[in-house]
Structures are given as structure tokens and as C-alpha cells.
Scaffold this active site. Structure first.
Site, short mmCIF file in Angstrom:
data_model
loop_
_atom_site.label_atom_id
_atom_site.label_comp_id
_atom_site.label_asym_id
_atom_site.label_seq_id
_atom_site.Cartn_x
_atom_site.Cartn_y
_atom_site.Cartn_z
N THR A 204 -4.71 -9.05 -8.10
CA THR A 204 -3.85 -7.89 -7.88
C THR A 204 -2.48 -8.42 -7.54
O THR A 204 -2.38 -9.38 -6.78
CB THR A 204 -4.36 -7.11 -6.64
OG1 THR A 204 -5.56 -6.46 -6.99
CG2 THR A 204 -3.35 -6.09 -6.14
N VAL A 233 -12.33 3.08 -7.84
CA VAL A 233 -10.92 2.91 -7.51
C VAL A 233 -10.86 2.07 -6.23
O VAL A 233 -11.62 2.30 -5.29
CB VAL A 233 -10.25 4.29 -7.28
CG1 VAL A 233 -8.86 4.13 -6.69
CG2 VAL A 233 -10.17 5.06 -8.60
N ASP A 235 -8.26 -0.26 -3.34
CA ASP A 235 -7.24 0.05 -2.33
C ASP A 235 -5.83 0.15 -2.91
O ASP A 235 -4.97 0.82 -2.34
CB ASP A 235 -7.24 -1.04 -1.25
CG ASP A 235 -6.96 -2.42 -1.85
OD1 ASP A 235 -7.55 -2.76 -2.90
OD2 ASP A 235 -6.13 -3.16 -1.29
#
Ligand code: ASP
Length: 344
Positions: A204, A233, A235
Site C-alpha cells: 500500500t 475492504v 483500512d
């Protein structure tokens, strides 16, 4: 009593004045932040390239919100295992993307479970700027993106993701995938990959920045956990979990096992620690310790890292396991910094 009434009267009207003033002059920050040297930090080694694009903007007196959008777009466009359309798919073979963005005035936008759009962070920014909402998901987010002129890309996996997916299908382990854990082969940003395809699963990109006016902004974008359940989904698009910005305090982003970041409202929790006076590293450490306490024994199987910047321009990070690094760019400095961790 009369004095108190006067005080209330004055503060009501001066408060109203401030409100009107801010409405009429939206470029004003809520409170005057110190004029500062710009700085940008972002997660993992991919942050080095992303920071370059952000720095172009920051070093030319641009705004932090533009820097954090343009910065992470570099990673979204690259063939990265875990950001953008080149990333690993979910376990049904679809790449689904999550992203968020937040500026110095508590404006924020996010998208989740978005498919076939190359730059989810830019869609998140449009949600922030052009809708009364904070978050759009799935088909609705995609429809909005198309209406805003984004191109619907072909739903094909990148060659690396295709290989990783085929490899994963052999075992099809129906459990939460390992994220960011430095594995037995010693893989991590400081130990080049020797892994089987699909085994390494991080990246990420979260980015926070301060511009020359002292304003803070942040962004976060990911394909989430590789081979996740369809519809999962993490954070990254959740404001307060994967990203939070409070111009009076600081900005924070997270990477790692998203479920465990959400459960402690991670980035917001870090900001609240900084509000109480902790420096960025201490604040990140204290929320990592909270996760460690909650997870007990299971903490050995997960990685979480926080990366924070305060309004004075100080930076800090902390992770559960060693191996988390962040890219730092400011005047005269371009570095990949190894963060301290709870396990040594
Ligand atoms: N935090 C991301 C998620 O859980 C993954 C990561 O940072 O690698 O979706």
C-alpha cells in the site's frame, strides 16, 4: 453574569464571523500553521519514486493536497504487486482498489472496491471536491468515475499478477493472507525477494506531506490484501483508519493488516496521541502497542506500520515487525528510512 453574557455574545458572533470568513475564503487554513520547510514521507521503498513527483510540486511552492495526489499516482501507474491495476487480484481473479485523500481543512474523499480505474486516488479527490459525500464504493464509485471522465480499463491481470494468482490458486488457502510479514527467506525492503510468486504481499502506498505554507495533506491507495475475499475492504479508504489529517496536529497513514488498523481507528488514534504531546514516533509506537495487546499471540502473524508527520515537520514511524521502511524527502534529503519495530 453580564460579563458571561457578553462573552458568549462576542464569541458567538466572532465564531460566526470566522465561519463566514472561511466560507468566503476557502483557501485559508482553520488555524495558522507555521510556515515551514516542505516535507513528504511515504510508505515502503516504492515511496522513493512517489516522493519525487510530490517533491516537484512541494519544492515549487505547490500545495500539499496536489503533492499527495500526484505522488501516489506514480505508484498506481507502476506494475506494483499491491497498488493500482497491475496488482494482485482477489481470490475470484479481480483487481479491486481502495484509496483515500484528505486535506488541511478536514475535506476528505475515498473510494473502495473500485474496479478498472487506473487512478483511484484521483477519483477519491473528485468525491471530496465534487460530491456531498466522503466515500463511494463499487459500481457506484465506478459510475461516478466514468461520469467524471475517467477511462474504464480492460479487466486484464498484469503478467506478474497472473502468475502470482495461478500460483495462489494451487493452494487456494481460504484464509486472511499474510501481509507485510518478513518471512523465512528474509524478504523485505532490505532483503531482496527470494519468494515464490504471490507469497510477498505488501505495498500500500500511504503518503503525508506538509507544504511551504505549513499545510498538511495525505493520501493512501492500494489493491488491499492479495487474494482477499471478493468485496473485502481494508483500512486504506477508511478515513481515520488508513489515513487522517488534522492541520492543527499532524497527519498519519497506515500500512499492513487493514482489519487490525480499522479496529483501533489507527491513524486517528495516532493523531490523538500527538495532540496530547507525543512526537510522531512515540505516537505511532503507542498505537502499535495497543494492537499488540489486543492481538496477543496472534501478533506474530501480522504486520502493521504507522507513519506520521506533525505540524512542526517532525516525522516518525513504528511497526510491529522489522522490515518496514519509509521514504523521506525534504530540502537536501532523499532517503529510505528503516522504522523501529516492536519485535526486534
Ligand atoms: N493496509 C492494506 C489493506 O489492508 C494492505 C497493505 O498495507 O499492504 O488493505
Amino acid at each position: 453574569m453580564a460579563n458571561r453574557r457578553n462573552f458568549l455574545h462576542t464569541s458567538f458572533f466572532s465564531g460566526l464571523g470566522l465561519f463566514l470568513y472561511n466560507k468566503r475564503f476557502p483557501a485559508q487554513p482553520f488555524s495558522a500553521a507555521p510556515q515551514g520547510q516542505p516535507v513528504v514521507i511515504s510508505t515502503w521503498d516504492a515511496g522513493l519514486q512517489a516522493n519525487k513527483a510530490a517533491w516537484e510540486i512541494l519544492s515549487n511552492a505547490g500545495e500539499a493536497i496536489d503533492a499527495v495526489e500526484k505522488g501516489v499516482m506514480v505508484t498506481e501507474a507502476s506494475q506494483n504487486c499491491c497498488v493500482g491495476l497491475g496488482a494482485n487480484p482477489d481470490r475470484d481473479g479481480f483487481v479491486t482498489l481502495d484509496a483515500s485523500i484528505m486535506d488541511h481543512r478536514f475535506n476528505c474523499g475515498s473510494v473502495a472496491f473500485l474496479e478498472r480505474i487506473k487512478h483511484p486516488v484521483s477519483v477519491a479527490r473528485r468525491v471530496m471536491e465534487k460530491t456531498p459525500h466522503v466515500m463511494l464504493v463499487g459500481e457506484g464509485a465506478q459510475q461516478f468515475a466514468i461520469a467524471e471522465g475517467f477511462t474504464l480499463e480492460e479487466p486484464v491481470l498484469s503478467p506478474a499478477a497472473q502468475k502470482a494468482y495461478e500460483n495462489w490458486l494451487k493452494k487456494s488457502t481460504y484464509k486472511s493472507p499474510l501481509i507485510n510479514v518478513e518471512n523465512k527467506n528474509g524478504h523485505g525492503p532490505f532483503a531482496p525477494a527470494k519468494l515464490e510468486d504471490g507469497e510477498w504481499n505488501h505495498d500500500t502506498i500511504g503518503m503525508v506531506a506538509m507544504d511551504a505554507r505549513g499545510n498538511l495533506s495525505g493520501s493512501c491507495t492500494t489493491s488491499g490484501a492479495g487474494f482477499k475475499m471478493r468485496g473485502r475492504v481494508g483500512d486504506s479508504p477508511i478515513i481515520g483508519a488508513g489515513l487522517y489529517v488534522d492541520n492543527e496536529v499532524g497527519a498519519c497513514t497506515a500500512t499492513g493488516q487493514g482489519e487490525d488498523v480499522i479496529r483501533v481507528a489507527g491513524s486517528h488514534a495516532v493523531i490523538e496521541k500527538m495532540r496530547l504531546g507525543m512526537d510522531p514516533e512515540g505516537a505511532c509506537k503507542s498505537i502499535i502497542e495497543r494492537i499488540v495487546k489486543i492481538k496477543g499471540e496472534k501478533v506474530k502473524d501480522i504486520q502493521v506500520a504507522f507513519l506520521a508527520l506533525d505540524r512542526r515537520g517532525r516525522v516518525g514511524a513504528f511497526s510491529i515487525h522489522p522490515g518496514f521502511s519509509y521514504a523521506l524527502r525534504k530540502e537536501g534529503v532523499e532517503a529510505l528510512v528503516k522504522a523501529p519495530s516492536w519485535f526486534l
